[in-house]
Enzyme design. Sequence first.
Site, PDB file in Angstrom:
ATOM      1  N   THR A 223       0.825  -1.217   0.000  1.00 51.19           N
ATOM      2  CA  THR A 223       0.000   0.000   0.000  1.00 51.19           C
ATOM      3  C   THR A 223       0.851   1.255   0.000  1.00 51.19           C
ATOM      4  O   THR A 223       0.431   2.296  -0.516  1.00 51.19           O
ATOM      5  CB  THR A 223      -0.913  -0.017   1.243  1.00 51.19           C
ATOM      6  OG1 THR A 223      -1.716  -1.186   1.167  1.00 51.19           O
ATOM      7  CG2 THR A 223      -1.822   1.195   1.293  1.00 51.19           C
TER       8      THR A 223
ATOM      9  N   TYR B 258      -8.201   0.109  -3.905  1.00 55.57           N
ATOM     10  CA  TYR B 258      -7.007   0.676  -4.536  1.00 55.57           C
ATOM     11  C   TYR B 258      -6.128  -0.463  -4.990  1.00 55.57           C
ATOM     12  O   TYR B 258      -6.349  -1.625  -4.635  1.00 55.57           O
ATOM     13  CB  TYR B 258      -6.256   1.573  -3.537  1.00 55.57           C
ATOM     14  CG  TYR B 258      -5.700   0.809  -2.372  1.00 55.57           C
ATOM     15  CD1 TYR B 258      -6.488   0.516  -1.263  1.00 55.57           C
ATOM     16  CD2 TYR B 258      -4.381   0.335  -2.392  1.00 55.57           C
ATOM     17  CE1 TYR B 258      -5.985  -0.223  -0.210  1.00 55.57           C
ATOM     18  CE2 TYR B 258      -3.875  -0.408  -1.331  1.00 55.57           C
ATOM     19  CZ  TYR B 258      -4.683  -0.676  -0.242  1.00 55.57           C
ATOM     20  OH  TYR B 258      -4.180  -1.415   0.793  1.00 55.57           O
TER      21      TYR B 258
ATOM     22  N   THR C 219       1.736  -4.445   4.349  1.00 56.45           N
ATOM     23  CA  THR C 219       1.635  -4.725   5.783  1.00 56.45           C
ATOM     24  C   THR C 219       1.127  -6.141   6.082  1.00 56.45           C
ATOM     25  O   THR C 219       1.330  -6.648   7.181  1.00 56.45           O
ATOM     26  CB  THR C 219       0.701  -3.716   6.475  1.00 56.45           C
ATOM     27  OG1 THR C 219      -0.568  -3.751   5.825  1.00 56.45           O
ATOM     28  CG2 THR C 219       1.272  -2.317   6.422  1.00 56.45           C
ATOM     29  N   ASP C 220       0.484  -6.770   5.098  1.00 52.43           N
ATOM     30  CA  ASP C 220      -0.165  -8.063   5.391  1.00 52.43           C
ATOM     31  C   ASP C 220       0.822  -9.125   5.859  1.00 52.43           C
ATOM     32  O   ASP C 220       0.517  -9.900   6.772  1.00 52.43           O
ATOM     33  CB  ASP C 220      -0.925  -8.569   4.164  1.00 52.43           C
ATOM     34  CG  ASP C 220      -2.212  -7.781   3.924  1.00 52.43           C
ATOM     35  OD1 ASP C 220      -2.573  -6.970   4.787  1.00 52.43           O
ATOM     36  OD2 ASP C 220      -2.840  -7.983   2.873  1.00 52.43           O
TER      37      ASP C 220
ATOM     38  N   LYS D 270       0.499  -7.602  12.868  1.00 49.77           N
ATOM     39  CA  LYS D 270      -0.585  -6.742  12.394  1.00 49.77           C
ATOM     40  C   LYS D 270      -1.823  -7.060  13.217  1.00 49.77           C
ATOM     41  O   LYS D 270      -2.224  -8.221  13.322  1.00 49.77           O
ATOM     42  CB  LYS D 270      -0.836  -6.981  10.903  1.00 49.77           C
ATOM     43  CG  LYS D 270      -1.773  -5.961  10.286  1.00 49.77           C
ATOM     44  CD  LYS D 270      -1.849  -6.098   8.770  1.00 49.77           C
ATOM     45  CE  LYS D 270      -2.774  -5.032   8.209  1.00 49.77           C
ATOM     46  NZ  LYS D 270      -2.879  -5.116   6.737  1.00 49.77           N
TER      47      LYS D 270
ATOM     48  N   GLU E  56       1.634 -31.867  29.902  1.00 53.78           N
ATOM     49  CA  GLU E  56       1.316 -32.701  28.733  1.00 53.78           C
ATOM     50  C   GLU E  56       2.391 -32.595  27.640  1.00 53.78           C
ATOM     51  O   GLU E  56       2.596 -33.535  26.861  1.00 53.78           O
ATOM     52  CB  GLU E  56      -0.057 -32.309  28.186  1.00 53.78           C
ATOM     53  CG  GLU E  56      -0.531 -33.232  27.070  1.00 53.78           C
ATOM     54  CD  GLU E  56      -1.948 -32.910  26.579  1.00 53.78           C
ATOM     55  OE1 GLU E  56      -2.649 -32.109  27.222  1.00 53.78           O
ATOM     56  OE2 GLU E  56      -2.341 -33.474  25.533  1.00 53.78           O
TER      57      GLU E  56
HETATM   58  N1  DGL Z   1      -2.373  -6.370  -0.024  1.00 54.55           N
HETATM   59  C1  DGL Z   1      -1.761  -5.734   1.023  1.00 54.55           C
HETATM   60  C2  DGL Z   1      -0.269  -5.924   1.098  1.00 54.55           C
HETATM   61  O1  DGL Z   1       0.465  -5.528   0.229  1.00 54.55           O
HETATM   62  C3  DGL Z   1      -2.035  -4.307   1.082  1.00 54.55           C
HETATM   63  C4  DGL Z   1      -2.041  -3.957   2.485  1.00 54.55           C
HETATM   64  C5  DGL Z   1      -0.883  -3.088   2.886  1.00 54.55           C
HETATM   65  O2  DGL Z   1       0.138  -2.941   2.231  1.00 54.55           O
HETATM   66  O3  DGL Z   1      -1.075  -2.514   3.920  1.00 54.55           O
HETATM   67  O4  DGL Z   1       0.178  -6.437   2.074  1.00 54.55           O
END
Ligand code: DGL
Length: 331
Positions: A19, A32, A98-99, A171, A289
């Site tokens: 982005t 976008y 950011t993803d 995130k 466990e």
């Molecule tokens: N599709 C997302 C990415 O490139 C856009 C989101 C972002 O960049 O914040 O990770």
Amino acid sequence: MNNADIRSPHIKVFATGGTIAGVAGSATRRDYRPGQIGIDDFLGELAAMGIETALIGSQFANIGSEDIGPALWAQLHQATTDALADDACRGVIITHGTDTAEETAFLLDQTVSADKPVVIVGAMRPADAVGSDGLRNFANAVRVADDPDAAGRGVLLVMSDRIFAARDARKAHTEMTDAFKGFPRGPVGHVTPTSLEWFGPAWRAGEGARYRFFEDMPKVSILYAYAGMPADNVADALDGGTAGIVLAGFGHGNAPRGIRDALADAVKQGVLVVRSSRVDEGLVDREPEDDDAGFIAARALGPARARILLQLLLANGITDPARAQEEFSRR
Ligand code: DGL
């Protein structure tokens, strides 16, 4: 500024899209396209902001980070390693969607040396949106990468005037500019284009890469726990040839009885199993466990970062659950 002399002190900027390089075509449009603005055009914008740091940009990709994976990681790892070995290079900035920024940040954090700043930066609003955060985040990233005190802190992630350590960052919001959180540490510093404050001393000074990087790493699956989850989820992962499983468990890394039994059987077949949590914050510590079943507790790492660490351990020949636990415990 852009494409400064490579023999003079400079910061390298590796662009991957996201982005921060996105365009909507209207200041108020919701949808976008990420990854539209080239790094030369992007750096050209900085002159107007009075940023005088010498920057050298390289375009590695111009894509949404949902499509970033091992091939691009290999290029970024090599370029970052080379840049850090270059006496003229003071630090590295990587622009990123950011993803999956959390995964790229953590992978590089574990596989490059910590002796110069490496900063990952993104944005939540495209460049032409009203209130776009991209240039501000980038100006902040330059400020961090230009600070000798940023060294010895591993890879850093800069968003919304905050600096996060890669070990802690994730995130936590789908839309807000304040999209990242840190756990167990919150931000490790605060930055604006004109100020920078660290909240404590560097903790990795002089440290080299922790693990060797491999483009081709063993397959590790994440199993997300849900009420009523049937045990065949584990069998499906094993049929897919997974060498490790990260459980994104309930609460303190829990799952239905059938899943826990199937995971214990998977351990007997030589698969490493890490218990992490689908809950955002809190440690997942060892439980009795785990000793019986041979599970590994993820401690502070969420599922995405736990998966990267488990891949790195397997790729680096660490296949004993007790040894793997030591590595998770020191994150
Ligand atoms: N599709 C997302 C990415 O490139 C856009 C989101 C972002 O960049 O914040 O990770």
